[in-house]
Design a protein around this motif. Sequence first.
Motif, PDB file in Angstrom:
ATOM      1  N   ASP A 237     -24.664 -25.590  22.152  1.00  0.00           N
ATOM      2  CA  ASP A 237     -24.034 -26.870  21.800  1.00  0.00           C
ATOM      3  C   ASP A 237     -24.128 -27.031  20.286  1.00  0.00           C
ATOM      4  O   ASP A 237     -24.988 -26.423  19.639  1.00  0.00           O
ATOM      5  CB  ASP A 237     -24.658 -28.038  22.563  1.00  0.00           C
ATOM      6  CG  ASP A 237     -26.167 -27.930  22.680  1.00  0.00           C
ATOM      7  OD1 ASP A 237     -26.775 -27.087  21.990  1.00  0.00           O
ATOM      8  OD2 ASP A 237     -26.754 -28.706  23.450  1.00  0.00           O
TER       9      ASP A 237
ATOM     10  N   CYS B 221     -31.943 -32.376  17.424  1.00  0.00           N
ATOM     11  CA  CYS B 221     -32.185 -31.883  18.788  1.00  0.00           C
ATOM     12  C   CYS B 221     -32.136 -30.364  18.823  1.00  0.00           C
ATOM     13  O   CYS B 221     -32.230 -29.752  19.880  1.00  0.00           O
ATOM     14  CB  CYS B 221     -31.178 -32.494  19.760  1.00  0.00           C
ATOM     15  SG  CYS B 221     -31.661 -32.342  21.494  1.00  0.00           S
TER      16      CYS B 221
ATOM     17  N   HIS C 230     -29.569 -28.353  18.043  1.00  0.00           N
ATOM     18  CA  HIS C 230     -28.301 -27.710  18.390  1.00  0.00           C
ATOM     19  C   HIS C 230     -27.840 -26.780  17.260  1.00  0.00           C
ATOM     20  O   HIS C 230     -27.096 -25.827  17.514  1.00  0.00           O
ATOM     21  CB  HIS C 230     -27.235 -28.767  18.720  1.00  0.00           C
ATOM     22  CG  HIS C 230     -27.608 -29.641  19.884  1.00  0.00           C
ATOM     23  ND1 HIS C 230     -26.767 -30.598  20.415  1.00  0.00           N
ATOM     24  CD2 HIS C 230     -28.742 -29.696  20.628  1.00  0.00           C
ATOM     25  CE1 HIS C 230     -27.379 -31.211  21.424  1.00  0.00           C
ATOM     26  NE2 HIS C 230     -28.580 -30.687  21.567  1.00  0.00           N
TER      27      HIS C 230
ATOM     28  N   GLU D 244     -22.635 -32.537  23.079  1.00  0.00           N
ATOM     29  CA  GLU D 244     -23.575 -32.542  24.217  1.00  0.00           C
ATOM     30  C   GLU D 244     -24.262 -33.891  24.366  1.00  0.00           C
ATOM     31  O   GLU D 244     -24.625 -34.289  25.465  1.00  0.00           O
ATOM     32  CB  GLU D 244     -24.620 -31.426  24.038  1.00  0.00           C
ATOM     33  CG  GLU D 244     -25.434 -31.146  25.293  1.00  0.00           C
ATOM     34  CD  GLU D 244     -26.513 -32.183  25.582  1.00  0.00           C
ATOM     35  OE1 GLU D 244     -26.703 -32.522  26.752  1.00  0.00           O
ATOM     36  OE2 GLU D 244     -27.155 -32.657  24.633  1.00  0.00           O
ATOM     37  N   GLU D 245     -24.427 -34.573  23.251  1.00  0.00           N
ATOM     38  CA  GLU D 245     -25.158 -35.849  23.287  1.00  0.00           C
ATOM     39  C   GLU D 245     -24.326 -36.996  23.868  1.00  0.00           C
ATOM     40  O   GLU D 245     -24.819 -38.102  24.035  1.00  0.00           O
ATOM     41  CB  GLU D 245     -25.629 -36.233  21.870  1.00  0.00           C
ATOM     42  CG  GLU D 245     -26.490 -35.168  21.170  1.00  0.00           C
ATOM     43  CD  GLU D 245     -27.915 -35.088  21.701  1.00  0.00           C
ATOM     44  OE1 GLU D 245     -28.277 -35.898  22.586  1.00  0.00           O
ATOM     45  OE2 GLU D 245     -28.663 -34.212  21.243  1.00  0.00           O
TER      46      GLU D 245
ATOM     47  N   HIS E 179     -32.399 -24.304  25.567  1.00  0.00           N
ATOM     48  CA  HIS E 179     -32.651 -25.347  24.574  1.00  0.00           C
ATOM     49  C   HIS E 179     -33.956 -25.029  23.856  1.00  0.00           C
ATOM     50  O   HIS E 179     -34.940 -24.674  24.511  1.00  0.00           O
ATOM     51  CB  HIS E 179     -32.767 -26.713  25.259  1.00  0.00           C
ATOM     52  CG  HIS E 179     -32.425 -27.854  24.347  1.00  0.00           C
ATOM     53  ND1 HIS E 179     -33.182 -28.187  23.257  1.00  0.00           N
ATOM     54  CD2 HIS E 179     -31.385 -28.722  24.353  1.00  0.00           C
ATOM     55  CE1 HIS E 179     -32.628 -29.229  22.636  1.00  0.00           C
ATOM     56  NE2 HIS E 179     -31.522 -29.569  23.276  1.00  0.00           N
TER      57      HIS E 179
HETATM   58 NI    NI Z   1     -30.252 -31.243  22.860  1.00  0.00          NI
END
Ligand code: NI
Length: 393
Positions: free
Chosen positions: A76, A101, A103, A136-137, A161
């Motif tokens: 992502d 996060c 990504h 993705e968020e 992830h």
């Molecule tokens: Ni994430």
Amino acid sequence: MNIGLLAKEQSDYVIQARRYLHEHPELGEQEVNTTRYICEQLKEMGAEVQTFADITGCVATIRGTRPGKTVMLRADIDALPIQELPGKSFCSKTPGVMHACGHDCHTAMLLGAARILTAHRDEIQGTVKLIFQMAEEIGRKSEEYVKRGALEGVDAIFGMHVWPGMDAGLACFEGGERMACSDRFTIRVKGKKAHGSAPHEGHDAMLAAAAVVMGLQSIPSRQISPLDSLVVTVGMMNGGTKENILADEVELVGTVRVFDRQFRRSMPERIEQLAGQIAGGYGCSAECTYYFGPSPLINEHENLNRLAAQSALEELGEGSLASQPKSMGAEDFSVYMEHIPGVFGYLGVRNREKGIECIAHHPAFAVDEDVLYHGTGIYVRFALNYLNEEAGA
Ligand code: NI
């Protein structure tokens, strides 16, 4: 083909790509520069790249020299609306937006994998597709690629992830329930205005809404089996105009997190029934809407779970497979798994010795970059392990 060595050789490239992306974060659905950067990198490697007229992100195709199945690897690419705390030499250059996060790491790790795979097409029995997914968020935007045919002809999909709750050098590819769904509901409680000093002349939507908030907690405590996990959280309550006026309308907005698919499908009805009857008891009514977000992420394909764990073990070595508890967080990778078999796991990036232990979605989020090339290695290994096994090699 010594994947361990090849992945390690990509370490500098992966870190450099990650830092570029980290400095230039873009929010979901706005990843225009990010997509341009990824496409440039992929084209330079000689991969076929597909972009989309109306959405960001892209899909690359790497065809092996021998026929076989098709496996997709996913990263992502979006960032978050967070102002990064200073401290890194490669901090976000966009105020209020940050890759908090990881990504940026996923994208860089997958680009590293693309470099290895494009250079070794003769070792690929089948086709490897790479999806660099936007947003993705935001809900279940991964579905946009499914609608545009990105999964056509794909036999299995793999994603991971970076995980700040797990030490660098470890990975987790456990089977079973991993992440919950993330659904949203809105309840509009309607009553009748009156002066606050004469409440008996109206129907207080505020009081009714407060009762609905309380009542909703009886769903996790009394409607689902105590052995199953369910969260119902009301995070917003909006209504009223003045301290001495009875509110005639109050809006509640909340989230539902659950693993049990059947129970999840029944949630709109359960909320509607409960909210309607509670509000009714206060002379009010309740209108409910329910939005199904990312579905629960459940690793339920034994062969893929085994191949993913094996790939991580080969890359990281003996003792590197860790266990992680399931989480009520969500991940829209699950939308792909509604359509084709898939597996999803975690790569540890915490390093307390280096002072790297900040949680995700935090303005000081950091990862141990020295293990990112292992992510590249795991991507490559999973693709080849899967294709080789399917080809019976
Ligand atoms: Ni994430």
